[in-house]
Design a protein around this motif. Structure first.
Motif, PDB file in Angstrom:
ATOM      1  N   MET A 158       0.855  -1.183   0.000  1.00 14.09           N
ATOM      2  CA  MET A 158       0.000   0.000   0.000  1.00 14.09           C
ATOM      3  C   MET A 158       0.894   1.237   0.000  1.00 14.09           C
ATOM      4  SD  MET A 158      -3.471   1.036   0.688  1.00 14.09           S
ATOM      5  CE  MET A 158      -4.171  -0.364   1.515  1.00 14.09           C
ATOM      6  N   LYS A 159       0.646   2.103  -0.964  1.00 12.11           N
ATOM      7  CA  LYS A 159       1.361   3.379  -1.014  1.00 12.11           C
ATOM      8  C   LYS A 159       0.462   4.441  -0.384  1.00 12.11           C
ATOM      9  CE  LYS A 159       3.304   6.691  -4.289  1.00 12.11           C
ATOM     10  NZ  LYS A 159       3.428   7.045  -5.714  1.00 12.11           N
ATOM     11  N   ILE A 160       1.013   5.186   0.572  1.00 13.54           N
ATOM     12  CA  ILE A 160       0.229   6.170   1.316  1.00 13.54           C
ATOM     13  C   ILE A 160       0.868   7.540   1.141  1.00 13.54           C
ATOM     14  CG2 ILE A 160      -0.662   6.835   3.578  1.00 13.54           C
ATOM     15  CD1 ILE A 160      -0.352   3.820   4.337  1.00 13.54           C
ATOM     16  N   ARG A 161       0.025   8.523   0.850  1.00 13.15           N
ATOM     17  CA  ARG A 161       0.516   9.889   0.642  1.00 13.15           C
ATOM     18  C   ARG A 161      -0.373  10.853   1.415  1.00 13.15           C
ATOM     19  NH1 ARG A 161      -0.276  14.220  -3.397  1.00 13.15           N
ATOM     20  NH2 ARG A 161      -2.041  13.081  -4.262  1.00 13.15           N
ATOM     21  N   GLU A 194      -4.153   9.900   0.856  1.00 15.47           N
ATOM     22  CA  GLU A 194      -4.446   9.072  -0.313  1.00 15.47           C
ATOM     23  C   GLU A 194      -3.806   7.704  -0.094  1.00 15.47           C
ATOM     24  OE1 GLU A 194      -3.754  10.614  -4.490  1.00 15.47           O
ATOM     25  OE2 GLU A 194      -2.172   9.117  -4.322  1.00 15.47           O
ATOM     26  N   PHE A 195      -4.570   6.645  -0.325  1.00 14.66           N
ATOM     27  CA  PHE A 195      -4.096   5.274  -0.179  1.00 14.66           C
ATOM     28  C   PHE A 195      -4.207   4.583  -1.532  1.00 14.66           C
ATOM     29  CE2 PHE A 195      -5.462   6.603   3.969  1.00 14.66           C
ATOM     30  CZ  PHE A 195      -4.651   5.942   4.877  1.00 14.66           C
ATOM     31  N   THR A 196      -3.074   4.091  -2.049  1.00 20.58           N
ATOM     32  CA  THR A 196      -3.082   3.381  -3.328  1.00 20.58           C
ATOM     33  C   THR A 196      -2.649   1.943  -3.075  1.00 20.58           C
ATOM     34  OG1 THR A 196      -2.510   5.424  -4.491  1.00 20.58           O
ATOM     35  CG2 THR A 196      -2.236   3.357  -5.706  1.00 20.58           C
ATOM     36  N   GLN A 218      -1.601  -2.046  -3.646  1.00 18.16           N
ATOM     37  CA  GLN A 218      -0.868  -2.862  -4.608  1.00 18.16           C
ATOM     38  C   GLN A 218      -1.843  -3.905  -5.142  1.00 18.16           C
ATOM     39  OE1 GLN A 218       2.560  -4.879  -3.029  1.00 18.16           O
ATOM     40  NE2 GLN A 218       3.127  -5.729  -5.006  1.00 18.16           N
ATOM     41  N   LEU A 223      -2.211  -0.362   8.904  1.00 16.73           N
ATOM     42  CA  LEU A 223      -1.561   0.719   8.156  1.00 16.73           C
ATOM     43  C   LEU A 223      -2.303   2.040   8.337  1.00 16.73           C
ATOM     44  CD1 LEU A 223      -0.647  -1.088   4.820  1.00 16.73           C
ATOM     45  CD2 LEU A 223       0.838  -0.585   6.759  1.00 16.73           C
ATOM     46  N   THR A 269      -0.776   5.441  10.134  1.00 19.55           N
ATOM     47  CA  THR A 269      -0.718   6.673   9.344  1.00 19.55           C
ATOM     48  C   THR A 269      -1.471   7.812   9.997  1.00 19.55           C
ATOM     49  OG1 THR A 269      -0.529   5.400   7.302  1.00 19.55           O
ATOM     50  CG2 THR A 269      -1.277   7.680   7.092  1.00 19.55           C
ATOM     51  N   ASP A 329      -6.716   2.280 -10.874  1.00 13.73           N
ATOM     52  CA  ASP A 329      -5.708   2.396  -9.822  1.00 13.73           C
ATOM     53  C   ASP A 329      -6.243   1.986  -8.452  1.00 13.73           C
ATOM     54  OD1 ASP A 329      -3.732   3.304 -11.572  1.00 13.73           O
ATOM     55  OD2 ASP A 329      -4.408   5.380 -11.373  1.00 13.73           O
ATOM     56  N   ARG A 332      -7.320   3.632  -5.985  1.00 15.27           N
ATOM     57  CA  ARG A 332      -6.886   4.396  -4.811  1.00 15.27           C
ATOM     58  C   ARG A 332      -8.115   4.811  -3.991  1.00 15.27           C
ATOM     59  NH1 ARG A 332      -5.355   7.775  -9.005  1.00 15.27           N
ATOM     60  NH2 ARG A 332      -3.221   7.069  -8.683  1.00 15.27           N
TER      61      ARG A 332
END
Length: 197
Positions: free
Chosen positions: A1-4, A13-15, A17, A34, A38, A107, A109
């Protein structure tokens, strides 16, 4: 999981995998561990909603009284749309600022909108299906709206002819909502969110 973290405190924003093969795709849409690491507190799930919209439908800017407010974890499970988070907290250093994130079924997200922030969505496809997890249930006496076409906000919507509900079309501007005392207070929001940890 990519978190921004977005440019507004309390918005992320959570993207996920995605794992795919000949059978299809698998992904983790939400991970409590996660999320809590965060945001700093767990997401209490009180209600889950789904809305479907045709292209050009614009919903929002919606928000709830704080406390308790209503935090949302939002994704699009079919189609595409632009999700907009607006800082409507009086006293916030980013008051009046907005962030837009494209949510779609490619995506996958998601965005997290904490208590006290405004939320709006504009459908880019005729089958836009928005799914959101909410920290509190719907409370009609504590729910409010700001006009999404407020020229002072100058949100760059992806349609020239948005389709709005009567309630959203008649909503006050941000300045009027502030003058009428409808908007949440930044420090009160921060204190409430700290109490969740």
């Amino acid at each position: 999981m990519k978190i921004r973290e977005l440019g507004i405190e309390g918005a992320f924003e959570f993207t996920p995998q995605q794992h795919g093969d000949q059978r299809g795709t698998f992904l983790e849409l939400f991970r409590a561990d996660l999320f809590e690491a965060t945001v700093g507190h767990p997401l209490t799930l009180a209600q889950s909603n789904i809305s479907t919209s045709q292209r050009g439908v614009l919903r929002g800017i919606h928000f709830a009284d704080v406390p308790p407010g209503q935090a949302k974890y939002v994704t699009v499970t079919r189609g595409a749309g632009i999700d907009v988070i607006v800082d409507i907290r009086v006293g916030s250093p980013t008051f009046g600022r907005w962030e837009a994130v494209r949510l779609d079924d490619v995506d996958r997200r998601a965005v997290y909108i904490s208590e006290g922030l405004g939320h709006a969505f504009c459908a880019l496809t005729d089958d836009a299906t928005l799914t959101y997890l909410c920290s509190t249930g719907y409370n009609p006496t504590g729910e409010h709206t700001v006009n999404p076409l407020d020229p002072d906000l100058a949100i760059e919507w992806p349609t020239e002819t948005p389709i709005l509900s009567a309630r959203d079309a008649a909503a006050p501007s941000l300045a009027t909502a502030k003058a009428d005392g409808l908007l949440p207070d930044y420090e009160a929001c921060r204190a409430y969110i700290r109490s969740l940890g």
